[in-house]
Design a protein around this motif. Sequence first.
Motif, PDB file in Angstrom:
ATOM      1  N   HIS A   1       3.938   5.749  -5.558  1.00 22.49           N
ATOM      2  CA  HIS A   1       3.806   5.882  -7.016  1.00 22.49           C
ATOM      3  C   HIS A   1       2.759   6.942  -7.369  1.00 22.49           C
ATOM      4  O   HIS A   1       2.953   7.727  -8.296  1.00 22.49           O
ATOM      5  CB  HIS A   1       3.438   4.537  -7.654  1.00 22.49           C
ATOM      6  CG  HIS A   1       4.609   3.664  -7.909  1.00 22.49           C
ATOM      7  ND1 HIS A   1       5.419   3.789  -9.020  1.00 22.49           N
ATOM      8  CD2 HIS A   1       5.126   2.645  -7.190  1.00 22.49           C
ATOM      9  CE1 HIS A   1       6.371   2.878  -8.976  1.00 22.49           C
ATOM     10  NE2 HIS A   1       6.222   2.173  -7.877  1.00 22.49           N
ATOM     11  N   ARG A   2       1.670   6.973  -6.625  1.00 22.45           N
ATOM     12  CA  ARG A   2       0.630   7.978  -6.866  1.00 22.45           C
ATOM     13  C   ARG A   2       1.144   9.392  -6.585  1.00 22.45           C
ATOM     14  O   ARG A   2       0.775  10.333  -7.276  1.00 22.45           O
ATOM     15  CB  ARG A   2      -0.589   7.696  -5.998  1.00 22.45           C
ATOM     16  CG  ARG A   2      -1.394   6.515  -6.480  1.00 22.45           C
ATOM     17  CD  ARG A   2      -2.586   6.279  -5.591  1.00 22.45           C
ATOM     18  NE  ARG A   2      -3.360   5.153  -6.087  1.00 22.45           N
ATOM     19  CZ  ARG A   2      -4.313   4.554  -5.398  1.00 22.45           C
ATOM     20  NH1 ARG A   2      -4.619   4.964  -4.185  1.00 22.45           N
ATOM     21  NH2 ARG A   2      -4.961   3.531  -5.927  1.00 22.45           N
TER      22      ARG A   2
ATOM     23  N   HIS B   1      13.647   4.706  -8.862  1.00 24.69           N
ATOM     24  CA  HIS B   1      13.994   4.427  -7.472  1.00 24.69           C
ATOM     25  C   HIS B   1      12.923   3.545  -6.822  1.00 24.69           C
ATOM     26  O   HIS B   1      13.229   2.568  -6.139  1.00 24.69           O
ATOM     27  CB  HIS B   1      14.148   5.749  -6.728  1.00 24.69           C
ATOM     28  CG  HIS B   1      14.833   5.616  -5.414  1.00 24.69           C
ATOM     29  ND1 HIS B   1      15.611   6.596  -4.888  1.00 24.69           N
ATOM     30  CD2 HIS B   1      14.861   4.625  -4.500  1.00 24.69           C
ATOM     31  CE1 HIS B   1      16.088   6.214  -3.714  1.00 24.69           C
ATOM     32  NE2 HIS B   1      15.629   5.027  -3.459  1.00 24.69           N
ATOM     33  N   LEU B   2      11.653   3.872  -7.053  1.00 22.11           N
ATOM     34  CA  LEU B   2      10.565   3.066  -6.491  1.00 22.11           C
ATOM     35  C   LEU B   2      10.559   1.647  -7.057  1.00 22.11           C
ATOM     36  O   LEU B   2      10.271   0.684  -6.340  1.00 22.11           O
ATOM     37  CB  LEU B   2       9.217   3.740  -6.742  1.00 22.11           C
ATOM     38  CG  LEU B   2       8.949   4.983  -5.895  1.00 22.11           C
ATOM     39  CD1 LEU B   2       7.682   5.682  -6.372  1.00 22.11           C
ATOM     40  CD2 LEU B   2       8.850   4.612  -4.419  1.00 22.11           C
TER      41      LEU B   2
ATOM     42  N   ASP C   1      11.563  14.571 -13.376  1.00 18.54           N
ATOM     43  CA  ASP C   1      11.569  14.190 -11.955  1.00 18.54           C
ATOM     44  C   ASP C   1      10.877  12.844 -11.764  1.00 18.54           C
ATOM     45  O   ASP C   1      11.356  11.983 -11.038  1.00 18.54           O
ATOM     46  CB  ASP C   1      10.853  15.239 -11.102  1.00 18.54           C
ATOM     47  CG  ASP C   1      11.601  16.564 -11.054  1.00 18.54           C
ATOM     48  OD1 ASP C   1      12.848  16.537 -11.091  1.00 18.54           O
ATOM     49  OD2 ASP C   1      10.927  17.603 -10.991  1.00 18.54           O
ATOM     50  N   ARG C   2       9.739  12.685 -12.409  1.00 14.27           N
ATOM     51  CA  ARG C   2       8.941  11.473 -12.260  1.00 14.27           C
ATOM     52  C   ARG C   2       9.733  10.230 -12.677  1.00 14.27           C
ATOM     53  O   ARG C   2       9.745   9.227 -11.967  1.00 14.27           O
ATOM     54  CB  ARG C   2       7.657  11.600 -13.088  1.00 14.27           C
ATOM     55  CG  ARG C   2       6.734  10.403 -12.933  1.00 14.27           C
ATOM     56  CD  ARG C   2       5.435  10.564 -13.714  1.00 14.27           C
ATOM     57  NE  ARG C   2       5.679  10.726 -15.133  1.00 14.27           N
ATOM     58  CZ  ARG C   2       5.299  11.778 -15.846  1.00 14.27           C
ATOM     59  NH1 ARG C   2       4.669  12.782 -15.290  1.00 14.27           N
ATOM     60  NH2 ARG C   2       5.554  11.833 -17.136  1.00 14.27           N
ATOM     61  N   GLN C   3      10.404  10.289 -13.812  1.00 10.62           N
ATOM     62  CA  GLN C   3      11.146   9.119 -14.300  1.00 10.62           C
ATOM     63  C   GLN C   3      12.233   8.691 -13.329  1.00 10.62           C
ATOM     64  O   GLN C   3      12.395   7.508 -13.050  1.00 10.62           O
ATOM     65  CB  GLN C   3      11.743   9.410 -15.673  1.00 10.62           C
ATOM     66  CG  GLN C   3      10.712   9.500 -16.758  1.00 10.62           C
ATOM     67  CD  GLN C   3      11.291   9.952 -18.079  1.00 10.62           C
ATOM     68  OE1 GLN C   3      12.476  10.304 -18.176  1.00 10.62           O
ATOM     69  NE2 GLN C   3      10.469   9.958 -19.108  1.00 10.62           N
TER      70      GLN C   3
ATOM     71  N   HIS D   1       0.833  -1.210   0.000  1.00  8.22           N
ATOM     72  CA  HIS D   1       0.000   0.000   0.000  1.00  8.22           C
ATOM     73  C   HIS D   1       0.864   1.256   0.000  1.00  8.22           C
ATOM     74  O   HIS D   1       0.551   2.231  -0.698  1.00  8.22           O
ATOM     75  CB  HIS D   1      -0.935  -0.001   1.203  1.00  8.22           C
ATOM     76  CG  HIS D   1      -2.046  -0.980   1.083  1.00  8.22           C
ATOM     77  ND1 HIS D   1      -2.945  -1.224   2.087  1.00  8.22           N
ATOM     78  CD2 HIS D   1      -2.410  -1.816   0.077  1.00  8.22           C
ATOM     79  CE1 HIS D   1      -3.804  -2.138   1.709  1.00  8.22           C
ATOM     80  NE2 HIS D   1      -3.487  -2.524   0.490  1.00  8.22           N
ATOM     81  N   ARG D   2       1.943   1.231   0.754  1.00  6.02           N
ATOM     82  CA  ARG D   2       2.824   2.403   0.810  1.00  6.02           C
ATOM     83  C   ARG D   2       3.547   2.611  -0.524  1.00  6.02           C
ATOM     84  O   ARG D   2       3.727   3.749  -0.965  1.00  6.02           O
ATOM     85  CB  ARG D   2       3.818   2.257   1.954  1.00  6.02           C
ATOM     86  CG  ARG D   2       3.050   2.253   3.299  1.00  6.02           C
ATOM     87  CD  ARG D   2       3.916   2.352   4.489  1.00  6.02           C
ATOM     88  NE  ARG D   2       4.342   3.753   4.573  1.00  6.02           N
ATOM     89  CZ  ARG D   2       5.564   4.126   4.927  1.00  6.02           C
ATOM     90  NH1 ARG D   2       6.461   3.242   5.247  1.00  6.02           N
ATOM     91  NH2 ARG D   2       5.886   5.391   4.985  1.00  6.02           N
TER      92      ARG D   2
END
Length: 73
Positions: free
Chosen positions: A23-24, A40-41, A33-35, A17-18
């Motif tokens: 990701h959200r 990393h995630l 920045d997102r990429q 869930h975290r």
Amino acid sequence: MRTQPQWDDPELTRLAHRLRDAHRAVAPLPPEDRQRLIRHLLAITDLAKRDAGLAARRLETFLADFQETPDVG
């Protein structure tokens, strides 16, 4: 012999869930920045397959850094 985690493991469910929430949080950021943050995630997600505890600690650090960065979080 290695045992597999239970499907109803509350610790793994919380980690999942975290990761979903992280990701959200990253999704609406500008592409550059997102990429970087999604890579990393994804690394943390991959780590969770082998060591959920370490992945949870890395996610905690990621989220703390993400929230402290004024131009990103």
